[in-house]
Write a protein that holds these residues in place. Structure first.
Motif, mmCIF file in Angstrom:
data_model
loop_
_atom_site.group_PDB
_atom_site.id
_atom_site.type_symbol
_atom_site.label_atom_id
_atom_site.label_comp_id
_atom_site.label_asym_id
_atom_site.label_seq_id
_atom_site.Cartn_x
_atom_site.Cartn_y
_atom_site.Cartn_z
ATOM 1 N N TRP A 59 55.741 -14.403 -37.389
ATOM 2 C CA TRP A 59 56.122 -14.470 -38.801
ATOM 3 C C TRP A 59 57.382 -15.309 -39.000
ATOM 4 N N HIS A 60 58.356 -15.065 -38.171
ATOM 5 C CA HIS A 60 59.667 -15.678 -38.377
ATOM 6 C C HIS A 60 59.672 -17.160 -38.013
ATOM 7 N N LEU A 61 58.777 -17.545 -37.105
ATOM 8 C CA LEU A 61 58.605 -18.971 -36.845
ATOM 9 C C LEU A 61 58.023 -19.657 -38.076
ATOM 10 N N GLY A 62 57.135 -18.960 -38.762
ATOM 11 C CA GLY A 62 56.587 -19.508 -40.006
ATOM 12 C C GLY A 62 57.677 -19.730 -41.036
ATOM 13 N N PHE A 63 58.561 -18.744 -41.199
ATOM 14 C CA PHE A 63 59.670 -18.898 -42.155
ATOM 15 C C PHE A 63 60.597 -20.041 -41.730
ATOM 16 N N ALA A 64 60.789 -20.203 -40.419
ATOM 17 C CA ALA A 64 61.649 -21.283 -39.930
ATOM 18 C C ALA A 64 61.038 -22.651 -40.240
ATOM 19 N N ILE A 65 59.723 -22.743 -40.141
ATOM 20 C CA ILE A 65 59.062 -24.018 -40.475
ATOM 21 C C ILE A 65 59.206 -24.313 -41.964
ATOM 22 N N ALA A 66 59.180 -23.262 -42.789
ATOM 23 C CA ALA A 66 59.431 -23.458 -44.224
ATOM 24 C C ALA A 66 60.831 -24.038 -44.429
ATOM 25 N N ALA A 67 61.806 -23.552 -43.657
ATOM 26 C CA ALA A 67 63.174 -24.085 -43.739
ATOM 27 C C ALA A 67 63.199 -25.547 -43.315
ATOM 28 N N ALA A 68 62.454 -25.886 -42.251
ATOM 29 C CA ALA A 68 62.408 -27.274 -41.779
ATOM 30 C C ALA A 68 61.793 -28.183 -42.844
ATOM 31 N N GLY A 69 60.762 -27.676 -43.540
ATOM 32 C CA GLY A 69 60.155 -28.462 -44.606
ATOM 33 C C GLY A 69 61.146 -28.770 -45.707
ATOM 34 N N MET A 70 61.912 -27.761 -46.127
ATOM 35 C CA MET A 70 62.910 -27.992 -47.172
ATOM 36 C C MET A 70 64.013 -28.897 -46.659
ATOM 37 N N GLY A 71 64.320 -28.810 -45.368
ATOM 38 C CA GLY A 71 65.312 -29.706 -44.780
ATOM 39 C C GLY A 71 64.862 -31.159 -44.876
ATOM 40 N N LEU A 72 63.588 -31.408 -44.606
ATOM 41 C CA LEU A 72 63.053 -32.765 -44.759
ATOM 42 C C LEU A 72 63.146 -33.226 -46.208
ATOM 43 N N GLY A 73 62.874 -32.300 -47.136
ATOM 44 C CA GLY A 73 62.989 -32.637 -48.552
ATOM 45 C C GLY A 73 64.417 -33.010 -48.925
ATOM 46 N N LEU A 74 65.377 -32.272 -48.392
ATOM 47 C CA LEU A 74 66.786 -32.559 -48.683
ATOM 48 C C LEU A 74 67.189 -33.926 -48.128
ATOM 49 N N ILE A 75 66.722 -34.258 -46.920
ATOM 50 C CA ILE A 75 67.016 -35.568 -46.333
ATOM 51 C C ILE A 75 66.440 -36.684 -47.209
ATOM 52 N N CYS A 76 65.185 -36.507 -47.648
ATOM 53 C CA CYS A 76 64.561 -37.503 -48.523
ATOM 54 C C CYS A 76 65.361 -37.675 -49.807
ATOM 55 N N PHE A 77 65.833 -36.565 -50.346
ATOM 56 C CA PHE A 77 66.588 -36.624 -51.603
ATOM 57 C C PHE A 77 67.909 -37.356 -51.418
ATOM 58 N N LEU A 78 68.660 -36.970 -50.399
ATOM 59 C CA LEU A 78 69.965 -37.590 -50.174
ATOM 60 C C LEU A 78 69.836 -39.077 -49.849
ATOM 61 N N PHE A 79 68.817 -39.425 -49.076
ATOM 62 C CA PHE A 79 68.591 -40.832 -48.741
ATOM 63 C C PHE A 79 68.200 -41.645 -49.978
ATOM 64 N N GLY A 80 67.483 -41.022 -50.896
ATOM 65 C CA GLY A 80 66.970 -41.755 -52.059
ATOM 66 C C GLY A 80 67.878 -41.758 -53.272
ATOM 67 N N THR A 81 69.057 -41.124 -53.180
ATOM 68 C CA THR A 81 69.924 -41.061 -54.365
ATOM 69 C C THR A 81 70.345 -42.443 -54.852
ATOM 70 N N ARG A 82 70.366 -43.430 -53.959
ATOM 71 C CA ARG A 82 70.774 -44.789 -54.344
ATOM 72 C C ARG A 82 69.843 -45.390 -55.391
ATOM 73 N N TRP A 83 68.590 -44.877 -55.457
ATOM 74 C CA TRP A 83 67.602 -45.430 -56.385
ATOM 75 C C TRP A 83 67.408 -44.573 -57.636
ATOM 76 N N MET A 84 68.190 -43.536 -57.762
ATOM 77 C CA MET A 84 68.034 -42.655 -58.915
ATOM 78 C C MET A 84 68.920 -43.105 -60.069
ATOM 79 N N SER A 85 68.575 -42.674 -61.248
ATOM 80 C CA SER A 85 69.315 -43.070 -62.442
ATOM 81 C C SER A 85 70.748 -42.529 -62.393
ATOM 82 N N PRO A 86 71.728 -43.359 -62.738
ATOM 83 C CA PRO A 86 73.109 -42.861 -62.821
ATOM 84 C C PRO A 86 73.236 -41.691 -63.801
ATOM 85 N N GLN A 87 72.316 -41.632 -64.768
ATOM 86 C CA GLN A 87 72.355 -40.557 -65.757
ATOM 87 C C GLN A 87 72.198 -39.188 -65.109
ATOM 88 N N SER A 88 71.498 -39.141 -63.956
ATOM 89 C CA SER A 88 71.263 -37.847 -63.307
ATOM 90 C C SER A 88 72.528 -37.259 -62.699
#
Length: 510
Positions: free
Chosen positions: A197-226
């Motif tokens: 069970w807990h490995l499953g929850f850890a993989i969920a954390a890894a998925g969100m970690g990948l999402g955070l990396i994508c977000f931080l890397f892509g901030t250069r292309w986001m609207s300054p308004q955000s």
């Protein structure tokens, strides 16, 4: 493939309102937001697929021979916790939006939210009841912060509401939601339910970690308004909110401290207040808007019309969200785990709805367009009535396999596949239409807040089922499922019968 979408020589580079390049005609900032939302949904729906089966694992209501190591809870408690959790995710979108508007701005709020969600899943990965509830609360807070602000950032990429690419951009963004929610039960559900069970929850954390990396890397292309805080708090307002927060925190600490000291503490002391608040807050918010003296007569009339849609939506989500609770336990214990010779864990059923959404959404959209060309497209009220009939029919059909398996037999997976299909058709009749009519009927003063009000319908529906579970009502009984089916059909009939009155209240909105 991307190359198949272009013809001839590459088109000249274009720029979006954010000043960045475009990708396939859309601002390139849509890509990191798409990936962030996809991975967030991956983590959310993967954990949600495990939630109820983990809570009952090793307990009296667990499937014989299933993996132990869960929290050994009775099924009624597990269903109550699930309902309260989902309700809180949607309830917290309102303070999440408020924080984005007045404290941090959407971009900073989303970045913090993704980090909070990741931490929450990591806490869930630590064995123990205390860490489980702490992790669940942290994930709910992070989800509320993110859900309220990331869609706003998508809107910032386009040149106002009239930008012809805007609807297409949100459609692409919606695909990310369904991709994440489709794959997560297949990955997280399988690993968590079959291995640990807990490995499953850890993989969920890894998925969100990948999402955070994508977000931080892509901030250069986001609207300054955000990055802008639209209406920042004044120092006086900040001090007032801080004082109120500390007062309520002190009251809660004294109240619960007294309960613990008296030896009366149990889980219901935490769940009851949240559930009741989840029912009271939507009503209070709607009444506050309705009674606002700043609204014109026309706006107040439209709010009265909107209440019909809100109540119907609450009944709809009350049933629909049981996909992860009542239907999840039925899939686990009373449904065969093989189909066409393939054996699979019960969490895979949580991938069925997004699969049906991706398959049926283009079909439903084409039907509406074809009817529109003939001036025969159903009105908003009729679509809502249809949604209520579909969701009611799904639970009426659900009664049949429930009765068939009362002697210990197993139902065919085709029952649940069919029920999910009917529910998805209802969802496609209600969800996009509900979002649209919310924005159309919103008073100017509450234009942004009304989307939060729409999500409160989910909160109200889930809190109602949570309250029933807390009072030991068996939501997984054929009688209760049948009663809920009747409730939905009656709500649909009410919307249909009073559709002319509702249309009159809607004024110029259709």
């Amino acid at each position: 493939m991307a190359s198949s979408l272009t013809k001839g020589s590459p088109a000249p580079e274009k720029t979006s309102p954010a000043g960045g390049k475009t990708l396939l005609g859309h601002p390139i900032g849509l890509a990191p937001l798409f990936l962030t939302e996809m991975w967030e949904r991956f983590s959310y729906y993967g954990m949600r697929a495990l939630l109820v089966v983990y809570l009952i694992a090793g307990g009296p209501d667990a499937k014989p021979g299933s993996q132990g190591g869960g929290l050994h809870m009775p099924e009624t408690s597990a269903l109550a916790i699930y309902s309260v959790y989902v309700a809180m995710v949607y309830l917290l979108t309102m303070p999440g939006g408020w924080i984005g508007d007045r404290v941090w701005g959407p971009r900073k709020t989303v970045a913090i939210a993704a980090g909070v969600i990741m931490v929450g899943h990591l806490v869930l990965a630590i064995p123990g009841q205390a860490s489980f509830f702490a992790g669940l609360a942290i994930v709910a807070v992070g989800s509320g912060l993110l859900k309220a602000n990331i869609s706003t950032m998508v809107g910032h990429l386009y040149d106002g509401p009239q930008d012809p690419r805007r609807d297409g951009g949100f459609t692409i963004f919606y695909i990310g939601i369904n991709l994440g929610s489709f794959f997560s039960p297949l990955v997280i559900g399988t690993i968590g339910q079959k291995f640990n069970w807990h490995l499953g929850f850890a993989i969920a954390a890894a998925g969100m970690g990948l999402g955070l990396i994508c977000f931080l890397f892509g901030t250069r292309w986001m609207s300054p308004q955000s990055s802008v805080v639209p209406t920042p708090l004044t120092v006086a307002e900040r001090n007032t909110w801080l004082k109120k927060g500390l007062i309520w925190l002190a009251i809660a600490a004294v109240f619960y401290g007294a309960i613990v000291a008296s030896g009366q503490w149990n889980l219901k002391w935490a769940l009851y207040p949240i559930t009741i608040a989840g029912l009271i807050i939507p009503v209070t918010v709607l009444l506050r808007i309705k009674r606002d003296k700043d609204l014109s007569d026309t706006e107040q009339t439209k709010v009265s019309g909107y209440i019909w849609f809100f109540v119907a939506a609450a009944v709809f989500w009350m049933i629909f969200d049981q996909a992860g609770s009542t239907m999840s336990t039925f899939a686990e214990k009373q449904t065969s785990d093989t189909l066409f010779g393939l054996s699979f864990p019960s969490t895979w059923f949580q991938s069925v709805n997004p699969a049906w959404v991706m398959a049926l959404a283009p079909v439903i959209a084409s039907v509406w367009m074809a009817l529109s060309r003939r001036n025969r497209e159903p009105s908003t009220t009729v679509k809502f009535a249809m949604a209520m009939f579909f969701i009611g029919a799904s639970f009426a059909i659900f009664v049949v396999p429930m009765l068939m398996t009362q002697d210990g037999g197993k139902a065919s997976p085709m029952w649940l596949l069919s029920i999910y299909m009917i529910q998805t058709i209802g969802e496609l009749c209600l969800s996009p239409v509900g979002l649209s009519v919310t924005t159309k009927l919103a008073p100017q003063k509450y234009a942004s807040q009304m989307l939060g009000v729409w999500f409160l319908a989910v909160t109200a529906g889930d809190c109602f089922t949570g309250l029933l579970s807390l009072n030991d009502v068996k939501l997984n009984s054929p009688v209760m499922v049948g009663i809920e089916a009747v409730m939905a059909v009656v709500a649909g009939i009410a919307v249909w019968v009073y559709r002319k009155r509702i249309v009159a209240l809607m004024g110029d909105v259709r």
